[in-house]
Design an enzyme around this catalytic site. Sequence first.
Site, PDB file in Angstrom:
ATOM      1  N   HIS A  19      -1.755   8.447  -2.586  1.00 28.65           N
ATOM      2  CA  HIS A  19      -1.288   8.274  -3.965  1.00 28.65           C
ATOM      3  C   HIS A  19      -2.284   7.390  -4.698  1.00 28.65           C
ATOM      4  O   HIS A  19      -2.555   6.259  -4.288  1.00 28.65           O
ATOM      5  CB  HIS A  19       0.105   7.648  -4.015  1.00 28.65           C
ATOM      6  CG  HIS A  19       0.611   7.467  -5.424  1.00 28.65           C
ATOM      7  ND1 HIS A  19       1.271   8.461  -6.110  1.00 28.65           N
ATOM      8  CD2 HIS A  19       0.539   6.405  -6.265  1.00 28.65           C
ATOM      9  CE1 HIS A  19       1.591   8.019  -7.315  1.00 28.65           C
ATOM     10  NE2 HIS A  19       1.150   6.773  -7.439  1.00 28.65           N
ATOM     11  N   CYS A  20      -2.829   7.908  -5.790  1.00 28.92           N
ATOM     12  CA  CYS A  20      -3.852   7.186  -6.543  1.00 28.92           C
ATOM     13  C   CYS A  20      -3.238   6.625  -7.821  1.00 28.92           C
ATOM     14  O   CYS A  20      -2.865   7.389  -8.722  1.00 28.92           O
ATOM     15  CB  CYS A  20      -5.013   8.119  -6.882  1.00 28.92           C
ATOM     16  SG  CYS A  20      -6.331   7.302  -7.797  1.00 28.92           S
ATOM     17  N   PRO A  21      -3.113   5.316  -7.945  1.00 29.35           N
ATOM     18  CA  PRO A  21      -2.546   4.749  -9.185  1.00 29.35           C
ATOM     19  C   PRO A  21      -3.460   4.925 -10.381  1.00 29.35           C
ATOM     20  O   PRO A  21      -2.987   4.865 -11.521  1.00 29.35           O
ATOM     21  CB  PRO A  21      -2.352   3.272  -8.826  1.00 29.35           C
ATOM     22  CG  PRO A  21      -3.342   2.996  -7.748  1.00 29.35           C
ATOM     23  CD  PRO A  21      -3.454   4.260  -6.966  1.00 29.35           C
TER      24      PRO A  21
END
Length: 366
Positions: A149-151
């Site tokens: 998951h890439c913020p």
Amino acid sequence: MAFKCQRWTFANALPVAFVIWVIVTIWILYCWLHLLNMLQLWTPRAERDATKYRQGCVEVWVSQTLTVLLFTCLYRAVFTDPGSVPDTPEWIPSRRQRTPGEDATMMPQLHEVKQTGERRFCKWCNGFKPDRCHHCRTCKSCILRMDHHCPWIANCVGFYNHKYFFLLVFYALTTCGFILWTMSSSLYAVLFIEEKTPMHRFLLVFGMTLTCIMTVLLFFFFIFHVRLMFVATTTIEFCEKRQRYTAKNSMNMPNYDMGFCKNMQAVLGPQPLLWLFPVSPPQGDGVTFLLRKRASVLPPQQQAFLLSNDSAGLSPLVPAEQEHFGVRECSLATNPETVDSTAHEPQVPREDGDAPEVTGEKAAAA
């Protein structure tokens, strides 16, 4: 959609806004402090440096092309659904209507199961997980072939947007490197040749510093993801799943490495000419994956015996057929629960003069 919660909150939008701010800031400083100086727009045409002007035109074309590709990849990485588990009975137990005569073999056969041999089940989504699928606590959903998951894009990197994320990092690194290389001439001129205002010098140094920091960070990040792509591994599989397998159960570790070209096609798409463009995503459904033969667990003595058979011309063990989502794969080791424990034991050939020992009634009759 993969999101089962409110996506755009202040906390989720803030990292994306920061990324956009960095890109826009570097682009404005580069165009204002370098490109306009190279094009000499405020200088009469007769007094312009022709060589410098032609070089400025080339740099404008290259830099703006890279910037357009960068923003396109950013948009597609942010707004492309990474992929979620299909809402079908074979994955959602609540939708299944099992008949008394239904065969269990009709259910999807998976390579990744629990230690007990059962299918992986997500208690939050109340459904089974396909291979390489993981639950994201931020998105509140199971993501197909989840990388991480890439913020910075407020999205998961999964099966359907992995290419756009990879190209986003690539074009960000390429653009920063190009700006760092071309803008260095303007920095040198301002510091040692031309006389400029202190604000002009400060902004030029600030732009170069920000670009240099981003280049260093993106370089190591890009190299890491290139390595993962070459070995057909996601970030989660690299950081977590590999630690669960030891020498005793290494045969159960799935190997999705199908070779250099196949691994690149699994991320960048089937057409090599379109690998560097944010189009033509990889083919497949994100649920089934080709599996290469698992690591051999034969002892060194048996492996040496098989090699000696090959060199001596003897008939080696015949490998099974390649496996695709549950069918038999090309490996010497199949299901350990159904294979005889002596299946891989070497058979020492006997000479003609060596007769087996006979005892009991057969010996008396002889």
